[in-house]
Write an enzyme that holds these catalytic residues in place. Sequence first.
Site, PDB file in Angstrom:
ATOM      1  N   GLY A   1      41.953  32.559  40.060  1.00  0.00           N
ATOM      2  CA  GLY A   1      41.426  31.222  40.324  1.00  0.00           C
ATOM      3  C   GLY A   1      41.691  30.335  39.118  1.00  0.00           C
TER       4      GLY A   1
ATOM      5  N   HIS B   1      33.438  25.346  36.313  1.00  0.00           N
ATOM      6  CA  HIS B   1      34.415  24.643  35.466  1.00  0.00           C
ATOM      7  C   HIS B   1      34.403  23.140  35.752  1.00  0.00           C
ATOM      8  CE1 HIS B   1      36.452  27.765  33.260  1.00  0.00           C
ATOM      9  NE2 HIS B   1      36.742  28.465  34.339  1.00  0.00           N
TER      10      HIS B   1
ATOM     11  N   CYS C   1      37.953  35.104  32.490  1.00  0.00           N
ATOM     12  CA  CYS C   1      38.367  33.709  32.676  1.00  0.00           C
ATOM     13  C   CYS C   1      39.631  33.468  31.869  1.00  0.00           C
ATOM     14  CB  CYS C   1      37.245  32.794  32.193  1.00  0.00           C
ATOM     15  SG  CYS C   1      37.644  31.047  32.334  1.00  0.00           S
ATOM     16  N   LEU C   2      40.583  32.757  32.468  1.00  0.00           N
ATOM     17  CA  LEU C   2      41.836  32.476  31.760  1.00  0.00           C
ATOM     18  C   LEU C   2      41.588  31.618  30.515  1.00  0.00           C
ATOM     19  CD1 LEU C   2      44.213  31.790  34.794  1.00  0.00           C
ATOM     20  CD2 LEU C   2      44.071  33.869  33.408  1.00  0.00           C
TER      21      LEU C   2
ATOM     22  N   HIS D   1      32.367  30.493  40.121  1.00  0.00           N
ATOM     23  CA  HIS D   1      32.905  30.459  38.753  1.00  0.00           C
ATOM     24  C   HIS D   1      33.762  29.192  38.561  1.00  0.00           C
ATOM     25  CE1 HIS D   1      35.061  32.524  35.238  1.00  0.00           C
ATOM     26  NE2 HIS D   1      35.835  31.494  35.512  1.00  0.00           N
ATOM     27  N   GLU D   2      34.623  28.906  39.546  1.00  0.00           N
ATOM     28  CA  GLU D   2      35.513  27.736  39.425  1.00  0.00           C
ATOM     29  C   GLU D   2      34.728  26.429  39.544  1.00  0.00           C
ATOM     30  OE1 GLU D   2      38.345  28.329  38.305  1.00  0.00           O
ATOM     31  OE2 GLU D   2      38.410  30.468  38.766  1.00  0.00           O
TER      32      GLU D   2
ATOM     33  N   GLN E   1      41.213  23.390  33.416  1.00  0.00           N
ATOM     34  CA  GLN E   1      41.757  24.456  32.566  1.00  0.00           C
ATOM     35  C   GLN E   1      43.190  24.158  32.123  1.00  0.00           C
ATOM     36  OE1 GLN E   1      40.256  27.714  35.427  1.00  0.00           O
ATOM     37  NE2 GLN E   1      40.233  28.697  33.417  1.00  0.00           N
TER      38      GLN E   1
HETATM   39 ZN   LIG Z   1      37.328  30.463  34.483  1.00  0.00          ZN
END
Ligand SMILES: [Zn+2]
Length: 191
Positions: free
Chosen positions: A46, A156, A110-111, A152-153, A51
């Site tokens: 995701g 962000h 998480c990226l 989670h997204e 990000q």
């Molecule tokens: Zn993340």
Amino acid sequence: MTIRPIIAVPDPRLKQVSEPVEAVTDALRLLMDDMVETMHDAKGIGLAAIQIGVNKRVIVMDLSPSDPGDDGESSDRYDLSELKDETIRYFVNPEIVWTSEEMNNYQEGCLSVPGFFDDVERPKACKVTYLDYQGQPQELDCDGLLATCIQHEMDHLNGVVFLDHLSRLKRDMIVKKLRKQSKDTNVVEPL
Ligand SMILES: [Zn+2]
């Protein structure tokens, strides 16, 4: 399509609340295509637009590498390269309109928090409304990994990363390590 650089904690942009999208245009679809390519390249499931430093309420997701399907069948049976386009999900202006009382614990990564994973408790299921890739309104019931990932997204888009769900002690320790990592990276990669 272009792979864009992913920003990491403690980049202050990750604390911004993203702006709603006014219309799903070709330019926005181009952004979503770039997001998918960036997510696949980073082997993530995701990605939120912030990000890659774009503060718009847009999320892309592809659970195919980790989700064997609702019936529990092995993904080995499917040719994922053919399935790929169908497993990518696009969420523009997503809203969580319902969450279950039942909670679920999942070890999240998480990226934008490279190399760190920790358990986060969230509602086990949720319902989300959004606009799709074509700009059509959609509604989706989410459970399991899909529910965890969308929450989670969504975080962000609201300037929250999963570290914010951990204890202050844990979070401070990880942020400190990430800060050091990013400094080290700047030294070896001046570009
Ligand atoms: Zn993340």
